[in-house]
Design a protein around this motif. Structure first.
Motif, short mmCIF file in Angstrom:
data_model
loop_
_atom_site.label_atom_id
_atom_site.label_comp_id
_atom_site.label_asym_id
_atom_site.label_seq_id
_atom_site.Cartn_x
_atom_site.Cartn_y
_atom_site.Cartn_z
N ALA A 1 38.45 64.80 67.74
CA ALA A 1 39.10 66.39 67.48
C ALA A 1 40.32 65.21 67.74
CB ALA A 1 38.27 66.34 69.18
N GLY A 2 40.95 64.26 67.57
CA GLY A 2 41.83 64.08 67.62
C GLY A 2 41.72 62.43 69.20
N ASN A 3 40.62 62.77 69.18
CA ASN A 3 40.89 61.64 70.82
C ASN A 3 40.75 60.63 70.64
OD1 ASN A 3 41.22 64.12 73.87
ND2 ASN A 3 39.21 64.49 71.60
N THR A 4 41.18 59.28 71.75
CA THR A 4 40.47 58.35 71.16
C THR A 4 39.78 58.10 72.46
OG1 THR A 4 42.76 57.33 72.69
CG2 THR A 4 43.00 57.68 70.70
N VAL A 5 39.12 56.37 72.50
CA VAL A 5 38.19 56.24 73.83
C VAL A 5 37.79 55.08 73.68
CG1 VAL A 5 36.41 58.36 72.95
CG2 VAL A 5 36.46 56.02 71.77
N VAL A 6 37.17 54.70 75.37
CA VAL A 6 37.04 53.32 75.69
C VAL A 6 35.65 53.45 76.16
CG1 VAL A 6 36.89 51.78 77.39
CG2 VAL A 6 39.45 53.16 76.61
N VAL A 7 34.80 52.55 75.63
CA VAL A 7 33.42 52.87 75.60
C VAL A 7 33.00 52.30 76.49
CG1 VAL A 7 30.89 53.37 74.61
CG2 VAL A 7 32.76 54.73 73.22
#
Length: 497
Positions: A177-183
């Motif tokens: 969807a165009g987000n960035t993530v921190v897992v």
């Protein structure tokens, strides 16, 4: 520090670099230098040493994701789809390593493949199909429409029981969807998540789009939802921890998806086909040693057939092979000494409450078991609905048998816990199946089966204390977007010339 499992000569150090996690495209140790030993729960041997990250590492990861967000948001959805497809293909090529790595760190026997490539590939096909709508207007010179836009930096806390699939099911729709993530993976089982991030990097997904910080829940886990740079959060785990995550999100008004626990009923009516029901009941109990939120650990049986059902289940459990992941077994160990102790305590609680153990009920011992955390698959009979073993999520291979005399009583028992994740109905009557399926309070209801693996894109999530929101479906990518309304009004002929 790595160990080699004699059965397969599989060295984790060939896949991952010791004491590093991924922040902004760089594999780095924790800022404060702490480490965590990831162990093989079948043997207690150390598989790999990973960093013990904290708030400063989360800060760095959020900063990296924030920097990467504008470029990733503005990347063509078709290009994002291509990159996710490459990630899925790399996971397909390395499906054996993914399956073995997760088996080693979780203790689950190998499945002969991995569901991860299909999960990511399914989401890749949706990345360029996120659309808004046009809206009716009162005037022909006005245009109304909606846009679906990403939130920004999203946080994701992954549990230890099925880390690879759950990371893929969360991260893939977020970045599609165009987000960035921190897992933040679980400290007990972070290796599959780290390897997935490495494969994403090799697929060409830009630095900072996916960041992984391993750490303890009280440190990195608590810092992530409390961080002001996080704009959307996802958590899978216990209701108690979920409540704390929700409170942290509330302080920054962060939207949240929660996938929490379950105490799933399996309702066996008098006309059920036991040849189908019993094997599914046993598989649901023994898969991943019962360490699955959807496990059908409450067996609700018509009183008139209870003796036959219990006997059949116990006979089937007698054939279940328990042992290390690399042996041809059906069930492996529990994840840790802490989890083993929890399950053994519930066995004592069940006995003290007056339930009767008819199968299992003990820690397994012997040469194959002494090095790990093995508990025998257990069946409690004569369980009353108010007993703790019938109300609380044990997260182990413990089945509670309860009886009912009619459908109303079955429904009262089925809906009589705080949870509402999964339920299963076993009957030969379509009428009964429809009535019970509508009345059971659960996010997923299965009739004459247990699980949705035969359905593509089935939404997964719970009611009540099992959480809210849905994953593993076409809607999951929409959940990682927010709606913007756009109104355009013509005000003349424009500039001349």
């Amino acid at each position: 520090m790595t160990v080699t499992t004699p059965a397969d000569r599989f060295d984790v150090g060939t896949l991952l670099t010791e004491n590093t996690f991924l922040i902004g495209g760089r594999w780095v140790p924790a800022v404060e230098g702490g480490t965590i030993d990831v162990i093989n729960p079948a043997t207690r041997e150390v598989l790999l040493r990973v960093p013990a990250g904290g708030a400063r590492d989360v800060d760095a990861a959020v900063d990296a994701a924030t920097t990467a967000f504008p470029g990733w948001r503005d990347t063509s959805p078709a290009d994002r789809a291509d990159l996710l497809s490459r990630w899925a293909e790399l996971c397909r090529r390395h499906a054996g390593e993914l399956d073995t790595l997760e088996a080693m760190e979780v203790g689950r026997p190998r499945q002969g493949g991995s569901p991860i490539p299909r999960t990511i590939g399914y989401i890749a096909g949706l990345a360029d199909k996120v659309t808004g709508v046009t809206l009716p207007t009162h005037s022909p010179d006005v245009l109304g429409l909606t846009l679906r836009e990403p939130y920004g930096v999203c946080g994701s806390i992954i549990p230890w029981n099925i880390p690879g699939k759950l990371m893929a099911a969360d991260v893939a729709p977020a970045i599609a969807a165009g987000n960035t993530v921190v897992v933040k993976p679980a400290e007990d089982a972070p290796l599959t998540c780290l390897y997935l991030a490495k494969l994403a990097e090799l697929a060409g997904i830009p630095p900072g789009v996916i960041n992984v910080v391993v750490g303890y829940g009280a440190d990195a886990g608590a810092a992530l939802p409390a961080h002001p740079g996080i704009r959307r959060m996802s958590f899978t785990g216990s209701p108690e921890t979920g409540s704390r995550v929700m409170a942290a999100c509330a302080r920054n008004l962060i939207p949240l998806h929660l996938e929490l626990g379950g105490k799933s009923p399996q309702i066996v009516l008098r006309d059920a086909d036991l040849a189908y029901a019993v094997p599914a009941i046993v598989r649901s109990l023994t898969f991943n040693a019962g360490q699955v939120c959807a496990a059908g650990t409450r067996l609700l049986v018509d009183r008139k057939i209870k003796r036959d059902v219990v006997a059949a289940v116990c006979d089937a459990l007698a054939a279940v092979r328990v042992g290390p992941w690399y042996e041809p077994v059906d069930m492996g160990p529990l994840i840790s000494a802490r989890q083993e102790q929890r399950v053994l305590e519930y066995l004592d609680i069940g006995r003290a409450e007056g339930a009767r153990v008819v199968r299992g009920g003990h820690k397994l011992t012997g040469e194959m078991f002494d090095g790990g955390f093995f508990v025998a698959p257990t069946v409690f009979d004569e369980v009353e609905p108010g007993m703790r073993i019938a109300q609380e999520e044990i997260f182990g291979p413990v089945l509670s048998v309860l009886t009912f005399d009619d459908e109303d009583e079955a429904l009262s028992i089925a809906n009589g816990t705080r949870y509402g994740l999964v339920a299963s109905v076993w009957t030969g009557s379509v009428d009964r199946a429809i009535r019970l399926s509508r009345a059971v309070q659960a996010g997923q209801v299965y009739v004459n089966t247990m699980g949705s693996t035969d359905v593509i894109g089935a939404p997964f999530g719970g009611y009540r204390h099992s959480g809210f929101g849905r994953t593993m479906s076409a809607d999951s990518i929409l959940d990682y977007t927010q709606t913007k309304t756009l109104v355009l009004k013509g005000i003349g002929q424009g500039l001349a010339g």
